[in-house]
Design a protein around this motif. Structure first.
Motif, PDB file in Angstrom:
ATOM      1  N   GLY A 279       0.513  -1.038   0.008  1.00  0.00           N
ATOM      2  CA  GLY A 279      -0.110   0.280  -0.372  1.00  0.00           C
ATOM      3  C   GLY A 279       0.548   1.595   0.140  1.00  0.00           C
ATOM      4  N   ALA A 280       0.383   2.095  -0.241  1.00  0.00           N
ATOM      5  CA  ALA A 280       0.887   3.839  -0.116  1.00  0.00           C
ATOM      6  C   ALA A 280       1.355   3.645   1.037  1.00  0.00           C
ATOM      7  CB  ALA A 280      -0.092   4.948  -0.919  1.00  0.00           C
ATOM      8  N   PRO A 281       2.179   4.918   1.137  1.00  0.00           N
ATOM      9  CA  PRO A 281       2.949   4.609   2.351  1.00  0.00           C
ATOM     10  C   PRO A 281       2.423   5.726   3.325  1.00  0.00           C
ATOM     11  CG  PRO A 281       4.315   6.146   0.597  1.00  0.00           C
ATOM     12  CD  PRO A 281       3.011   4.665   0.109  1.00  0.00           C
ATOM     13  N   ARG A 282       2.481   5.989   4.847  1.00  0.00           N
ATOM     14  CA  ARG A 282       1.420   6.792   5.192  1.00  0.00           C
ATOM     15  C   ARG A 282       2.895   7.203   6.367  1.00  0.00           C
ATOM     16  NH1 ARG A 282      -1.572   2.159   5.677  1.00  0.00           N
ATOM     17  NH2 ARG A 282      -0.840   2.044   8.043  1.00  0.00           N
ATOM     18  N   LEU A 283       1.921   8.910   6.716  1.00  0.00           N
ATOM     19  CA  LEU A 283       3.409   9.227   8.183  1.00  0.00           C
ATOM     20  C   LEU A 283       2.604   9.446   8.930  1.00  0.00           C
ATOM     21  CD1 LEU A 283       4.964  11.992   5.612  1.00  0.00           C
ATOM     22  CD2 LEU A 283       5.656   9.870   5.502  1.00  0.00           C
ATOM     23  N   SER A 284       3.226   9.530  10.349  1.00  0.00           N
ATOM     24  CA  SER A 284       2.959  10.039  12.026  1.00  0.00           C
ATOM     25  C   SER A 284       2.587  11.897  11.400  1.00  0.00           C
ATOM     26  CB  SER A 284       3.883   9.562  12.203  1.00  0.00           C
ATOM     27  OG  SER A 284       4.994  10.271  12.332  1.00  0.00           O
ATOM     28  N   ARG A 285       3.459  11.644  10.629  1.00  0.00           N
ATOM     29  CA  ARG A 285       3.042  13.308  10.291  1.00  0.00           C
ATOM     30  C   ARG A 285       3.375  13.697   9.021  1.00  0.00           C
ATOM     31  NH1 ARG A 285       6.872  16.012  15.242  1.00  0.00           N
ATOM     32  NH2 ARG A 285       8.376  14.110  15.823  1.00  0.00           N
ATOM     33  N   ALA A 286       2.855  14.965   8.184  1.00  0.00           N
ATOM     34  CA  ALA A 286       3.342  15.279   7.292  1.00  0.00           C
ATOM     35  C   ALA A 286       4.705  16.241   7.526  1.00  0.00           C
ATOM     36  CB  ALA A 286       2.146  16.094   6.417  1.00  0.00           C
ATOM     37  N   SER A 287       4.100  16.957   8.946  1.00  0.00           N
ATOM     38  CA  SER A 287       5.913  17.958   8.605  1.00  0.00           C
ATOM     39  C   SER A 287       6.905  17.861  10.469  1.00  0.00           C
ATOM     40  CB  SER A 287       5.333  19.308   8.556  1.00  0.00           C
ATOM     41  OG  SER A 287       6.475  20.672   8.793  1.00  0.00           O
ATOM     42  N   VAL A 288       7.865  18.210  10.177  1.00  0.00           N
ATOM     43  CA  VAL A 288       8.515  18.301  11.190  1.00  0.00           C
ATOM     44  C   VAL A 288       9.816  19.612  11.246  1.00  0.00           C
ATOM     45  CG1 VAL A 288      10.205  15.889  10.718  1.00  0.00           C
ATOM     46  CG2 VAL A 288       9.422  16.262  13.499  1.00  0.00           C
ATOM     47  N   PRO A 289       9.561  20.301  12.867  1.00  0.00           N
ATOM     48  CA  PRO A 289      10.216  20.603  13.061  1.00  0.00           C
ATOM     49  C   PRO A 289      12.587  20.338  12.767  1.00  0.00           C
ATOM     50  CG  PRO A 289       9.169  21.139  14.754  1.00  0.00           C
ATOM     51  CD  PRO A 289       8.733  19.949  14.245  1.00  0.00           C
ATOM     52  N   ALA A 290      13.222  20.668  11.941  1.00  0.00           N
ATOM     53  CA  ALA A 290      14.047  20.021  11.624  1.00  0.00           C
ATOM     54  C   ALA A 290      14.981  19.910  13.844  1.00  0.00           C
ATOM     55  CB  ALA A 290      14.978  21.268  11.306  1.00  0.00           C
ATOM     56  N   ARG A 291      14.381  20.965  14.256  1.00  0.00           N
ATOM     57  CA  ARG A 291      15.675  21.492  15.908  1.00  0.00           C
ATOM     58  C   ARG A 291      15.114  19.891  16.406  1.00  0.00           C
ATOM     59  NH1 ARG A 291      11.293  25.014  16.096  1.00  0.00           N
ATOM     60  NH2 ARG A 291      10.018  24.611  17.285  1.00  0.00           N
ATOM     61  N   ALA A 292      13.411  19.201  16.376  1.00  0.00           N
ATOM     62  CA  ALA A 292      13.218  18.068  17.070  1.00  0.00           C
ATOM     63  C   ALA A 292      13.540  16.742  16.378  1.00  0.00           C
ATOM     64  CB  ALA A 292      11.290  17.928  16.714  1.00  0.00           C
ATOM     65  N   LEU A 293      14.346  16.872  15.160  1.00  0.00           N
ATOM     66  CA  LEU A 293      14.748  15.508  14.865  1.00  0.00           C
ATOM     67  C   LEU A 293      16.371  15.788  15.321  1.00  0.00           C
ATOM     68  CD1 LEU A 293      13.581  15.917  10.950  1.00  0.00           C
ATOM     69  CD2 LEU A 293      13.133  14.231  12.554  1.00  0.00           C
ATOM     70  N   HIS A 294      17.353  16.705  15.579  1.00  0.00           N
ATOM     71  CA  HIS A 294      18.128  17.295  16.088  1.00  0.00           C
ATOM     72  C   HIS A 294      18.009  16.536  17.548  1.00  0.00           C
ATOM     73  CE1 HIS A 294      20.862  18.522  12.726  1.00  0.00           C
ATOM     74  NE2 HIS A 294      19.741  19.303  12.784  1.00  0.00           N
ATOM     75  N   ALA A 295      17.284  16.971  18.039  1.00  0.00           N
ATOM     76  CA  ALA A 295      16.889  16.095  19.649  1.00  0.00           C
ATOM     77  C   ALA A 295      16.641  14.634  19.468  1.00  0.00           C
ATOM     78  CB  ALA A 295      15.757  17.174  20.158  1.00  0.00           C
ATOM     79  N   GLY A 296      16.458  14.315  18.488  1.00  0.00           N
ATOM     80  CA  GLY A 296      16.756  13.120  18.376  1.00  0.00           C
ATOM     81  C   GLY A 296      14.904  12.264  18.601  1.00  0.00           C
ATOM     82  N   ASP A 297      14.066  12.896  17.847  1.00  0.00           N
ATOM     83  CA  ASP A 297      12.761  12.469  17.798  1.00  0.00           C
ATOM     84  C   ASP A 297      12.546  12.406  16.158  1.00  0.00           C
ATOM     85  OD1 ASP A 297      10.278  12.675  17.534  1.00  0.00           O
ATOM     86  OD2 ASP A 297       9.732  15.114  17.389  1.00  0.00           O
ATOM     87  N   THR A 298      11.863  11.422  16.111  1.00  0.00           N
ATOM     88  CA  THR A 298      11.797  10.689  14.599  1.00  0.00           C
ATOM     89  C   THR A 298       9.898  10.958  13.814  1.00  0.00           C
ATOM     90  OG1 THR A 298      10.707   8.437  15.351  1.00  0.00           O
ATOM     91  CG2 THR A 298      13.216   8.859  15.218  1.00  0.00           C
ATOM     92  N   VAL A 299      10.261  10.255  12.688  1.00  0.00           N
ATOM     93  CA  VAL A 299       8.847  10.291  12.040  1.00  0.00           C
ATOM     94  C   VAL A 299       8.633   8.864  11.719  1.00  0.00           C
ATOM     95  CG1 VAL A 299       7.407  11.378  10.132  1.00  0.00           C
ATOM     96  CG2 VAL A 299       8.547  12.763  10.775  1.00  0.00           C
ATOM     97  N   GLU A 300       7.697   7.600  11.576  1.00  0.00           N
ATOM     98  CA  GLU A 300       7.157   6.719  11.472  1.00  0.00           C
ATOM     99  C   GLU A 300       6.545   6.919  10.066  1.00  0.00           C
ATOM    100  OE1 GLU A 300       5.633   3.990  13.985  1.00  0.00           O
ATOM    101  OE2 GLU A 300       3.673   4.276  12.756  1.00  0.00           O
ATOM    102  N   VAL A 301       7.239   5.906   9.520  1.00  0.00           N
ATOM    103  CA  VAL A 301       6.493   5.212   7.617  1.00  0.00           C
ATOM    104  C   VAL A 301       5.632   4.643   8.058  1.00  0.00           C
ATOM    105  CG1 VAL A 301       6.863   5.580   5.526  1.00  0.00           C
ATOM    106  CG2 VAL A 301       8.514   7.722   7.052  1.00  0.00           C
ATOM    107  N   SER A 302       4.810   3.836   7.838  1.00  0.00           N
ATOM    108  CA  SER A 302       4.300   2.913   7.855  1.00  0.00           C
ATOM    109  C   SER A 302       4.011   2.610   6.341  1.00  0.00           C
ATOM    110  CB  SER A 302       2.737   2.700   8.762  1.00  0.00           C
ATOM    111  OG  SER A 302       2.484   3.230   8.421  1.00  0.00           O
TER     112      SER A 302
END
Length: 707
Positions: free
Chosen positions: A589-612
């Motif tokens: 199936g088509a990929p789904r995202l836990s969110r479509a937008s995320v701040p770079a600072r959050a990713l640098h702090a260890g945050d992630t985005v789920e792709v399913s």
């Protein structure tokens, strides 16, 4: 320790094989060096009795009694030969590599070996290079995952354990980029490509705890790796904090003279030690010139002590000071049923079904007659390029012909060689054609012998050697059903005969259980779930051709002349990275995202985005699919690859079953290294296209925005 004893710890010499020319003189030289305390390590000597005899000299007759470290090229098996590493990567299951390493470590350590010169962490886009067989292919992410798994399998949690060996990540660095695919050749890369393409698998190896690293033969930006302080000291030891030791490759220190980098052996010794080499393999420049260089102030006493400390630290970690000897009563003499089962399962799991028209495969075990033809149909030489010579002599691979007879006991099975592995003799094709005409189905087993891949085995033409293509074409003209099985150590050009073959199974060099594993897949006992870890070019003229190429200002457009392509061929490969078929069908199936937008600072702090994504078996048989996630940075401050693998999962599903596969993306997956001096990692704001599918040509995507 005296200076002489310190320099001795930095010396590795080659031991004598049990048979072979020069064995006695080599044995005497090694024993003399061990007795004098001028030897730290021995390579290519094994067997509990043999290593113990030499170890006793070092421990009981030298002044300090420092034990020797025994190393060996245990690349894809010791007694039990597993598939070549390139094949293992095709499994898209790092557990395959880990199992190989665990079995290999147990067999090797029981035979007096403490240290393996593996895994090879080189990424390569060069199928002409013979050592592509020892690699995990063209992708840094896939290579990193398999490299880490191999290290974990070799080393386990405790190197003192009698079933573990120290790993060596090689070849540091960028050896896979050798010009023209010729071994030992020049590599010229930018800092960004070095850090984005070639270095990640080595970092993964160190994160997994790799005890040692081996320097590579090539130059990097004009500086030979054995004298490259930027790579060996600035990056490896300072930036990454590596506290293990760096070993040279065979004669690599002395070859600094041939490179034109050092004027003589003394200069080579000085340059290599200063750059970060800690142990010298085979050549003796440090042992011969080190004392004088130290007196003259041309090498630093602190650097010498650092190298010695790194080597002694590993010997302590391995428990050699407490227990330097192998248990001769526990020595493993060969494969056992359990290790053969593991090798058979691994080999089948690595095979890739490239093509399957009209349901040619799987074959029915009830088939009335089968012809096996081709030079490898009755060959025991399918072990692969780095099989331990003693293992190859005692434990050849299971033959395809024998395995087919066992798999279909009621069938009449005939064999005709047809042609040789090389050369132009076609006289045997007539008998092969007759066998094919008289059979319900024909299995054509062709490829390249292991001797045509591996080190010093570059090929300018990577088609089937000799006249094997003519054999395939002759069988095709019979009009009878047939399948082609490829046994090879590199991607091959297959365009000349591919259209005439209804089914093609890429079996690689599968190891000691080769024939049984091939039969398991041919007859459907195992679903072919492997996928290509490297692109198969249409022609040699396309090379390099790889999925993760960078964008150009004029991307290829069919029928448009002034774009990046060829006049006589499409620019894409014959078979793409990640390609592979199954005996069933799947829908992803088509990929789904836990969110479509995320701040770079959050990713640098260890945050992630789920792709399913969901994967469903839509066919009538159970089977394996490899779900793959690719990322494309739409716009960046340096040109980025059109796609980069950032996740994969191999799943087994029953007919009608569905599973949701989940991946997580963080800063390391979306950012990149720049060309700034010293290395700068950057995660930039902007859009990222995320693709999920069953190969690098996946089309289903979602867009993620980093703010």
């Amino acid at each position: 320790m005296t200076v002489e004893e310190k320099l001795g710890q930095l010396q590795q010499l080659a031991g004598a094989w049990e048979t072979g020319p020069g064995g006695n003189s080599t044995k005497n030289a090694v024993e003399s060096a061990a007795r004098a305390g001028r030897l730290g390590s021995v390579l290519s000597a094994f067997g509990a009795r043999s290593t113990n005899a030499l170890q006793r000299i070092a421990v009981e007759e030298s002044r300090l009694g420092i034990p020797l470290l025994f190393g060996l090229d245990v690349i894809h098996g010791f007694w039990t030969t597993f598939p070549i590493p390139l094949a293992q990567a095709a499994s898209f299951d790092p557990g395959v590599a880990r199992t190989d390493a665990e079995v290999s470590a147990q067999e090797a350590r029981a035979n007096g070996v403490h240290w393996t010169f593996a895994p090879m962490a080189d990424v390569t886009r060069e199928p002409r290079w013979g050592r592509v067989a020892e690699s995990c292919g063209e992708d840094p992410y896939l290579t990193a995952e398999f490299t880490a798994a191999k290290v974990a399998g070799y080393q386990g949690r405790d190197l003192r354990a009698k079933d573990r060996v120290a790993a060596c990540a090689k070849h540091f660095v960028a050896y896979g980029g050798a010009e023209g695919g010729r071994d030992y050749n020049t590599v010229d890369v930018s800092e960004a490509r070095l850090r984005n393409l070639y270095l990640p698998p080595f970092r993964a190896a160190l994160d997994a705890g790799a005890a040692t690293v081996m320097a590579s033969f090539n130059t990097v930006g004009g500086v030979p790796a054995h004298g490259n302080a930027h790579a060996l000291t600035e990056i490896l030891k300072h930036q990454w904090g590596f506290d293990g030791f760096v070993v040279s490759d065979w004669n690599g220190v002395r070859e600094l003279v041939a490179h034109g980098f050092a004027e003589d052996d003394a200069a080579a010794a000085r340059l290599a030690l200063t750059a970060g080499v800690d142990m010298e393999m085979v050549s003796t420049t440090l042992r011969e010139h080190g004392e004088r260089l130290l007196r003259e102030g041309r090498i630093d006493a602190g650097r010498l002590d650092d190298a010695v400390a790194r080597i002694l630290r590993l010997k302590f970690t391995l428990g050699l000071f407490d227990d330097p000897y192998a248990d001769e009563g526990a020595a493993v003499a060969g494969p056992v049923p359990a290790t053969r089962r593991a090798a058979r399962a691994a080999a089948a799991r690595c095979m890739v079904l490239l093509k399957n028209e009209r349901g040619t495969l799987p074959l029915r075990t009830s088939v009335g007659s089968i012809a096996v033809v081709g030079p490898f149909g009755d060959s025991g030489d399918l072990l692969g390029t780095w099989a331990v010579p003693a293992a190859a002599a005692k434990y050849p691979s299971v033959r395809v012909l024998d395995a087919v007879r066992r798999a279909a006991p009621g069938a009449r099975v005939t064999y005709a060689r047809g042609v040789a592995t090389e050369g132009g003799d076609t006289r045997g094709i007539r008998a092969a054609v007759a066998a094919a005409r008289a059979a319900d189905v024909t299995v054509v087993v062709v490829g390249e012998p292991p001797a045509l891949s591996g080190e010093a085995a570059a090929r300018a033409d990577i088609g089937l050697p000799g006249v094997q293509e003519r054999l395939i074409e002759a069988v095709a003209r019979t009009g009878r059903p047939f399948v082609v099985v490829l046994v090879n150590g590199r991607p091959l050009t297959v365009g000349g005969w591919l259209d005439s073959a209804p089914a093609v199974l890429e079996a690689w060099h599968p190891g000691v259980e080769a024939g049984n594993a091939i039969a398991d897949v041919l007859f459907g006992k195992v679903d072919p779930g492997g996928r290509l870890p490297v692109s198969f070019p249409r022609a040699v003229g396309q090379i390099p051709v790889h999925y993760n190429h960078e964008s150009t200002g004029r991307p290829y457009a069919a029928g448009v002349k002034y774009t990046s392509g060829y006049l006589d061929l499409p620019p894409d490969p014959q078979f793409a990275f990640g390609h592979g078929l199954s005996y069933t069908t799947f829908r992803i199936g088509a990929p789904r995202l836990s969110r479509a937008s995320v701040p770079a600072r959050a990713l640098h702090a260890g945050d992630t985005v789920e792709v399913s994504a969901t994967v469903t078996n839509t066919g009538a048989h159970a089977g394996d699919e490899v779900v793959q996630l690719y990322v494309h940075d739409v716009a960046a401050s340096i040109a980025r690859p059109v796609r980069e693998l950032r996740g994969f999962e191999r799943v087994t599903l029953a007919p009608g079953a569905t599973r949701t596969v989940r991946f997580r993306l963080g800063a390391r997956d979306l950012g990149f290294w720049t060309n700034d001096p010293g290395g700068v990692f950057r995660l930039e704001e902007g859009a990222f296209d995320l693709y999920v599918g069953n190969s690098s040509t996946a089309t289903a995507k979602r867009r993620l925005t980093v703010t």
